[in-house]
Design an enzyme around this catalytic site. Sequence first.
Site, mmCIF file in Angstrom:
data_model
loop_
_atom_site.group_PDB
_atom_site.id
_atom_site.type_symbol
_atom_site.label_atom_id
_atom_site.label_comp_id
_atom_site.label_asym_id
_atom_site.label_seq_id
_atom_site.Cartn_x
_atom_site.Cartn_y
_atom_site.Cartn_z
ATOM 1 N N ASP A 209 0.831 -1.198 0.000
ATOM 2 C CA ASP A 209 0.000 0.000 0.000
ATOM 3 C C ASP A 209 0.871 1.255 0.000
ATOM 4 O O ASP A 209 1.884 1.332 0.705
ATOM 5 C CB ASP A 209 -0.902 -0.016 1.241
ATOM 6 N N GLU A 251 13.701 -15.640 -1.110
ATOM 7 C CA GLU A 251 13.898 -16.838 -0.287
ATOM 8 C C GLU A 251 12.680 -17.757 -0.350
ATOM 9 O O GLU A 251 12.804 -18.978 -0.250
ATOM 10 C CB GLU A 251 14.132 -16.454 1.181
#
Length: 536
Positions: A209, A251
């Site tokens: 956001d 990851e």
Amino acid sequence: MAAPHSHRTDDWWRDAVIYQVYPRSFADGDGDGTGDLAGVRARLPYLAELGVDAVWFTPWYLSPLVDGGYDVADYRTIDPAFGTLAEAEKLIAEARELGIRVIVDIVPNHVSDQHAWFRAALAAGPGSPERELFHFRPGHGENGEIPPNTWPSQFSGPTWTRVADGEWYLHLFTPEQPDLNWAHPAVRREHEDVLRFWFERGVAGVRIDSAALLAKDPALADFVEGVDPHPYIDQDELHDIYRAWRAIADEYGAVFVGEVWLPDSERFARYLRPDELHTAFNFNFLSCPWEADRLRRTIDDTLAEHAPVGAPATWVLCNHDVTRTVTRYGRADTGFDFATKTFGTPTDLALGTRRARAAALLTLALPGSVYVYQGEELGLPEAEVPLDRIEDPMHARSGGTDPGRDGCRVPLPWTAGAPWYGFGSDAVSEPWLPQPRDWDDYAVDRQQADPDSMLTLYREALRLRGSAEGFGDGPLAWLPAAHGVLAFARGEGLVCLVNLATDPVELPAYEELLLASGPLDADGRLPVDTAVWLRT
């Protein structure tokens, strides 16, 4: 039924169809009038049948809901109105079994004034370490009664609020949403931990956001119109933040989509470099009027600004902040601008619906990924919410002139003739926002049985997009066409034509008409405000 593309892994996001769920308004599992995770879980088969690749949830965290959940009190807790963390984990797993990934919303610019950090900062007082996590400052003037600077709000009204001990704190949105100090390492660590928290629970991506607002000019210099750099939009320090985030996402094989409103396409593209965000929302397309020349230019500009960084474009017609497409396209001004929203704007819904159907085929044929806001697939119009029921702070902070965003957030109609159109399982309580009384024809059950409905059009378009050759990521080539007509080729002989002119047009030679947004005329020509997919 698994969603299309579910076999893809690493690059699924490059051409995914992502469905935006506004949890309060999607489906209510316990009948209390508020949509919840139980409601979403019960409707997952609907989303699978629609054919979406992923679902993006607007904030479902603990929140006082001053700004629709974008005032977060705890990023690791589901708001009790929506359910529990265990239920969110079940939802993520159940969706994945249906081939649907989950994207969550992170709100890094600010927290709720009920967040533990801010409550501690208020209690600790001036000069405390707790206040360093935010932007607390003394005021100007003889008694500190003048705010620290003149920054304009993202909403109407002031950006500074004074507390009892005389200091002021910064909030680019409402006073209940204090801005965090992203120059502080603890703020960075906390958000990196929050990302890991959700990635560990199987979340496939994060929507960021207000992604260009986090970093502030440390001097908090006054804002001067037209003077660069802007003191709190698109600060260079942001890129270090997102590089650190990208390393964490990599990851887990997770992806980001940023809410980045920037007029400068070159600076916009910097956020999409290979070690930063994967994608960012394309607001120029969302706000573009229904005009062929403007749409073509916007499409070209979008593809051009993404090309240097190798990022796919995103396409969206509507979201939880924007006037619904069928309403907007039925108005004299078919663009969108927050500054021009007013009550009582005349709308031709039949015209808007015809255009929205054509726009759906246009959007889904473009290269990149597509976002569909809940209810767009039903052709829902913007609802007129009674004045005494409006909850959006944009309305109140405008002095009542702005209708706010609640009109596109009204709960969905699932069952014609049922109480609250089947939004709640038990229909005990009226929905948190009132639904119009003439929405039976928009209900899911009625549209499922109608071969000419908006829902049927979306289902077939998504089925073709996920299974036929030529769609998704890849090149686009414009074709010669009459004035007011958009015509372009994708791969494998796929052609999309959209008629925005004033008269029907002839179709080129083709082998197969894959899909049309409306019937061709008696002579086989493409009517005005109609789109087709052809195999040539």
